[in-house]
Enzyme design. Structure first.
Site, mmCIF file in Angstrom:
data_model
loop_
_atom_site.group_PDB
_atom_site.id
_atom_site.type_symbol
_atom_site.label_atom_id
_atom_site.label_comp_id
_atom_site.label_asym_id
_atom_site.label_seq_id
_atom_site.Cartn_x
_atom_site.Cartn_y
_atom_site.Cartn_z
ATOM 1 N N ALA A 1 -15.185 -46.342 33.693
ATOM 2 C CA ALA A 1 -15.423 -46.191 35.126
ATOM 3 C C ALA A 1 -14.087 -46.348 35.845
ATOM 4 O O ALA A 1 -13.119 -46.851 35.256
ATOM 5 C CB ALA A 1 -16.382 -47.279 35.626
ATOM 6 N N HIS B 1 -11.605 -59.080 23.547
ATOM 7 C CA HIS B 1 -10.230 -59.296 23.989
ATOM 8 C C HIS B 1 -9.228 -58.619 23.042
ATOM 9 O O HIS B 1 -8.256 -59.256 22.611
ATOM 10 C CB HIS B 1 -9.911 -60.794 24.064
ATOM 11 C CG HIS B 1 -10.535 -61.506 25.230
ATOM 12 N ND1 HIS B 1 -10.330 -62.840 25.487
ATOM 13 C CD2 HIS B 1 -11.356 -61.082 26.212
ATOM 14 C CE1 HIS B 1 -11.005 -63.207 26.573
ATOM 15 N NE2 HIS B 1 -11.644 -62.150 27.026
ATOM 16 N N HIS C 1 -8.150 -65.658 29.470
ATOM 17 C CA HIS C 1 -8.827 -64.355 29.512
ATOM 18 C C HIS C 1 -7.762 -63.335 29.900
ATOM 19 O O HIS C 1 -6.759 -63.670 30.530
ATOM 20 C CB HIS C 1 -9.952 -64.382 30.537
ATOM 21 C CG HIS C 1 -11.073 -65.304 30.151
ATOM 22 N ND1 HIS C 1 -12.326 -64.842 29.822
ATOM 23 C CD2 HIS C 1 -11.133 -66.643 30.039
ATOM 24 C CE1 HIS C 1 -13.110 -65.866 29.532
ATOM 25 N NE2 HIS C 1 -12.406 -66.976 29.664
HETATM 26 P P1 FDA Z 1 -9.360 -50.961 30.756
HETATM 27 O O1 FDA Z 1 -10.447 -50.878 29.752
HETATM 28 O O2 FDA Z 1 -9.596 -51.772 31.950
HETATM 29 O O3 FDA Z 1 -8.983 -49.504 31.264
HETATM 30 C C1 FDA Z 1 -8.954 -48.379 30.429
HETATM 31 C C2 FDA Z 1 -9.464 -47.191 31.223
HETATM 32 O O4 FDA Z 1 -9.132 -45.989 30.534
HETATM 33 C C3 FDA Z 1 -10.979 -47.187 31.395
HETATM 34 O O5 FDA Z 1 -11.301 -46.958 32.728
HETATM 35 C C4 FDA Z 1 -11.433 -46.040 30.502
HETATM 36 O O6 FDA Z 1 -12.609 -45.398 30.944
HETATM 37 C C5 FDA Z 1 -10.230 -45.112 30.556
HETATM 38 N N1 FDA Z 1 -10.091 -44.222 29.409
HETATM 39 C C6 FDA Z 1 -10.165 -44.531 28.095
HETATM 40 N N2 FDA Z 1 -9.926 -43.448 27.347
HETATM 41 C C7 FDA Z 1 -9.676 -42.441 28.207
HETATM 42 C C8 FDA Z 1 -9.338 -41.061 28.035
HETATM 43 N N3 FDA Z 1 -9.193 -40.501 26.820
HETATM 44 N N4 FDA Z 1 -9.172 -40.301 29.142
HETATM 45 C C9 FDA Z 1 -9.299 -40.837 30.383
HETATM 46 N N5 FDA Z 1 -9.607 -42.134 30.598
HETATM 47 C C10 FDA Z 1 -9.783 -42.915 29.514
HETATM 48 N N6 FDA Z 1 -11.195 -60.612 30.859
HETATM 49 C C11 FDA Z 1 -11.055 -61.559 31.806
HETATM 50 O O7 FDA Z 1 -9.964 -61.746 32.328
HETATM 51 N N7 FDA Z 1 -12.115 -62.339 32.160
HETATM 52 C C12 FDA Z 1 -13.342 -62.180 31.603
HETATM 53 O O8 FDA Z 1 -14.287 -62.911 31.944
HETATM 54 C C13 FDA Z 1 -13.508 -61.160 30.633
HETATM 55 N N8 FDA Z 1 -14.719 -60.943 30.070
HETATM 56 C C14 FDA Z 1 -14.940 -59.766 29.386
HETATM 57 C C15 FDA Z 1 -16.244 -59.372 29.087
HETATM 58 C C16 FDA Z 1 -16.484 -58.135 28.498
HETATM 59 C C17 FDA Z 1 -17.892 -57.699 28.203
HETATM 60 C C18 FDA Z 1 -15.391 -57.292 28.176
HETATM 61 C C19 FDA Z 1 -15.630 -55.937 27.531
HETATM 62 C C20 FDA Z 1 -14.090 -57.702 28.435
HETATM 63 C C21 FDA Z 1 -13.856 -58.928 29.050
HETATM 64 N N9 FDA Z 1 -12.571 -59.334 29.400
HETATM 65 C C22 FDA Z 1 -12.412 -60.363 30.292
HETATM 66 C C23 FDA Z 1 -11.393 -58.570 28.963
HETATM 67 C C24 FDA Z 1 -10.767 -57.698 30.030
HETATM 68 O O9 FDA Z 1 -11.727 -57.250 30.952
HETATM 69 C C25 FDA Z 1 -10.027 -56.514 29.409
HETATM 70 O O10 FDA Z 1 -9.124 -56.990 28.450
HETATM 71 C C26 FDA Z 1 -9.239 -55.711 30.427
HETATM 72 O O11 FDA Z 1 -10.049 -55.326 31.514
HETATM 73 C C27 FDA Z 1 -8.619 -54.485 29.778
HETATM 74 O O12 FDA Z 1 -7.789 -53.826 30.696
HETATM 75 P P2 FDA Z 1 -6.965 -52.543 30.276
HETATM 76 O O13 FDA Z 1 -6.158 -52.135 31.450
HETATM 77 O O14 FDA Z 1 -6.277 -52.783 29.004
HETATM 78 O O15 FDA Z 1 -8.058 -51.418 29.951
#
Ligand code: FDA
Length: 569
Positions: A85, A504, A547
């Site tokens: 999203a 993570h 986190h």
């Molecule tokens: P992130 O996933 O945010 O962004 C990647 C984006 O790229 C997405 O929007 C995706 O759709 C897009 N994408 C992927 N492939 C693509 C493609 N080929 N073309 C176009 N777009 C594409 N952290 C924290 O601080 N506190 C917490 O409480 C939690 N709890 C938690 C719960 C759950 C269920 C999860 C899954 C994760 C957490 N985390 C967390 C971890 C934290 O949320 C996470 O590590 C980061 O949001 C990751 O950020 P990034 O920028 O790395 O990727």
């Protein structure tokens, strides 16, 4: 129509990508496009509701990546959740806002990333943060802080939700945990994380809705004429022009959108922010990676970096649950962050020496499992740093979340610094096909042993007054499944079949010197390229005690400044 052309093309409008898009589009003379596979979730109640954690799981905004069978952990596959999203994983996560240990960030510089240390990163934590000072009700319920640790002017709202758990719970936890030698910690966001705390969350306290990367960094700025989001569009691979100075030059990104395939051209840079399970995959699809893997799928090698997709580090999450003697509402949750010594008690020095003598074996095992792509000596250095953090610096070795909610009082926990290392690699040249994700959970006995010993620690806490007065029987795992005084191996058996990913994942495009197995340099530029960077959780070379999002926002802020300096200063 005419081709789309921008100065900067960012792949992934998630947690990190939207920070970079925001900051680069502050340079009014440059255009920025963000390619995002997902759509807006601005009005999605599964996202906005501060009590809605988990409701988006399995819906169309969850990538729900499936791992390979986990051979050290009972053989089952695991689901690794990630947000699909505008806002990325920040729209589905648990909203906890905790940073890291100072020394953990300092290690980034000690391994060779010049300029990256706690002192240099700290101002960027503050730059991103819009701390909301708690009101007196929230303070009564346990909200606590040192204002000097917080930034009040940044875009990301950080604070406590309107409805907080009954204020009598935290003192009960404190009186109980202090008997287990875990101290109270007023504010874990200053770089010292050990203790019991009621940490803030990414929440808009007034509106009482989730705060995420899109609300903070994108929606208020969507009318900037030089900033464009291209949503519902998947990036497939980087398009290359002629090399310059022996370096690969990206000219754009091949994408698949609602109207089919096209190229989005980049005249300055391509920045991958697709998350730690995707950015390295896009590098491989673009010809950057381990030649042995690329050749299998007839992908021409553009840059030989054998460690692309290696060094995958995640944590494992398990929980214990008790029947409550009261009825609780509200949030957020209380976390305890104990050291190895607090978890293991008198056994800790024996444990430390046995781990110390295992580090070379760990390095050998991981190197072998990567078919030599990751070198033993580099792993050994990383493991020594990790060992020192756990046993000398005494950083927290686990996080335990206490969740009194409704008629139950449960806990979730995850050891913070597993030694296991895995990988993510393509299985096809077709970007619509899923990659092979293998975190190698419980690759080493110690990672399972600590999973067992934290469970024992938690059971002990719930058996200790005054916490024991708040709960009745343990219904998970329960004394039938894991009897009183069960052995470590009984707990380990239980943990193996009762864990999930802690979501993570980091490390798959590590920021390290190239000779140490790095994929990006200290400006987050991919080695061997002129103009490709990775900015997301992939670049964190080592797992953190906090986190991830707070640090990812800070890293993306700092990286944006590094980039801007090249163009405007
Ligand atoms: P992130 O996933 O945010 O962004 C990647 C984006 O790229 C997405 O929007 C995706 O759709 C897009 N994408 C992927 N492939 C693509 C493609 N080929 N073309 C176009 N777009 C594409 N952290 C924290 O601080 N506190 C917490 O409480 C939690 N709890 C938690 C719960 C759950 C269920 C999860 C899954 C994760 C957490 N985390 C967390 C971890 C934290 O949320 C996470 O590590 C980061 O949001 C990751 O950020 P990034 O920028 O790395 O990727």
């Amino acid at each position: 129509g005419s081709p789309s052309r921008y100065d900067f093309v960012i792949v992934g409008g998630g947690t990190s990508g939207l920070v970079v898009a925001n900051r680069l589009s502050e340079m009014t003379g440059y255009t920025v496009a963000v390619i995002e596979a997902g759509d807006s979730v601005l009005n999605n109640a599964n996202v906005t509701d501060v009590t809605g954690y988990g409701r988006s799981f399995g819906t169309n905004i969850d990538w729900a990546y499936l791992t390979e069978e986990q051979k050290y952990a009972g053989g089952k596959k695991q689901i690794m959740r990630a947000g699909k999203a505008i806002g990325g994983t920040s729209v589905i996560n648990g909203m906890s806002y905790t940073r890291a240990e100072t020394e953990q960030i300092d290690i980034w510089e000690r391994v060779g990333n010049k300029g990256w240390n706690w002192k240099s990163l700290f101002p960027y934590y503050l730059k991103s943060e819009g701390f909301q000072v708690p009101n007196s009700d929230q303070v009564d319920a346990g909200a606590d802080y040192y204002i000097s640790y917080h930034g009040e002017k940044g875009p990301l709202k950080v604070g406590w939700p309107r409805m907080m758990t009954n204020g009598s719970v935290l003192p009960v936890l404190d009186q109980t945990l202090s008997q287990l030698r875990v101290p109270y910690n007023r504010d874990v966001n200053g770089g010292n994380m050990v203790g019991l705390t009621s940490h803030p969350n990414t929440v808009d306290s007034n509106a009482n809705i989730r705060e995420d990367a899109a609300r903070a960094y994108f929606w208020p700025f969507e009318n900037r004429s030089n900033l464009k989001i291209i949503s519902n569009t998947r990036a497939n691979k980087i398009i290359w022009g002629d090399d310059s100075d022996g370096l690969a030059v990206a000219t754009g990104v091949d994408v698949t959108g609602p109207d089919g395939d096209e190229t989005i051209y980049a005249s300055k840079e391509v920045i991958l922010s697709a998350g730690s399970l995707k950015s390295s995959v896009i590098l491989e699809l673009s010809g950057i990676g381990n030649p042995d893997i690329l050749k299998k799928y007839d992908i021409p090698v553009k840059v030989n970096i054998p460690t692309v997709g290696e060094n995958l580090q995640d944590q494992t999450n398990s929980g214990l649950s008790y029947a409550g003697r009261e009825f609780w509402i509200g949030g957020p949750t209380f976390s305890a962050l104990p050291t190895a010594e607090q978890i293991y008690g008198g056994r800790v020095s024996g444990l430390a020496s046995s781990i110390k003598s295992s580090l070379e074996d760990y390095a050998k095992t991981v190197s072998n499992s990567s078919n030599g792509a990751v070198q033993e000596e580099n792993l050994l250095e990383a493991f020594q740093f990790q060992y020192d953090l756990i046993f000398k610096s005494r950083v927290p070795y686990a996080e335990i979340v206490f969740l009194p909610l409704g008629h139950s009082f449960s806990s979730e926990y995850w050891p913070l610094l597993p030694f296991s290392r895995g990988s993510v690699h393509i299985q096809s040249a077709d970007s619509s096909r899923s990659a092979a994700i293998n975190p190698n959970y419980f690759m080493f006995e110690q990672d399972l042993d600590v999973q067992a010993n934290v469970a024992k620690f938690i059971r002990k806490a719930f058996e200790t007054a005054p916490l024991s007065d708040l709960v009745a029987e343990e219904f998970s795992p329960g004394l039938e499944r894991v009897p009183a005084n069960a052995s470590d191996s009984a707990w380990s058996d239980w943990a193996k079949s009762n864990y999930r990913s802690n979501f993570h994942p980091v490390g798959t495009a590590s920021m390290l010197p190239r000779a140490k197995g790095g994929v990006v340099n200290s400006e987050l530029k991919v080695y061997g390229t002129k103009n490709v960077r990775v900015i997301d959780a992939s670049v964190l070379p080592f797992q953190l005690c906090g986190h991830l999002t707070s640090t990812l926002y800070a890293v993306a802020e700092m990286a944006s400044d590094l980039i801007k300096r090249r163009y405007i200063f």
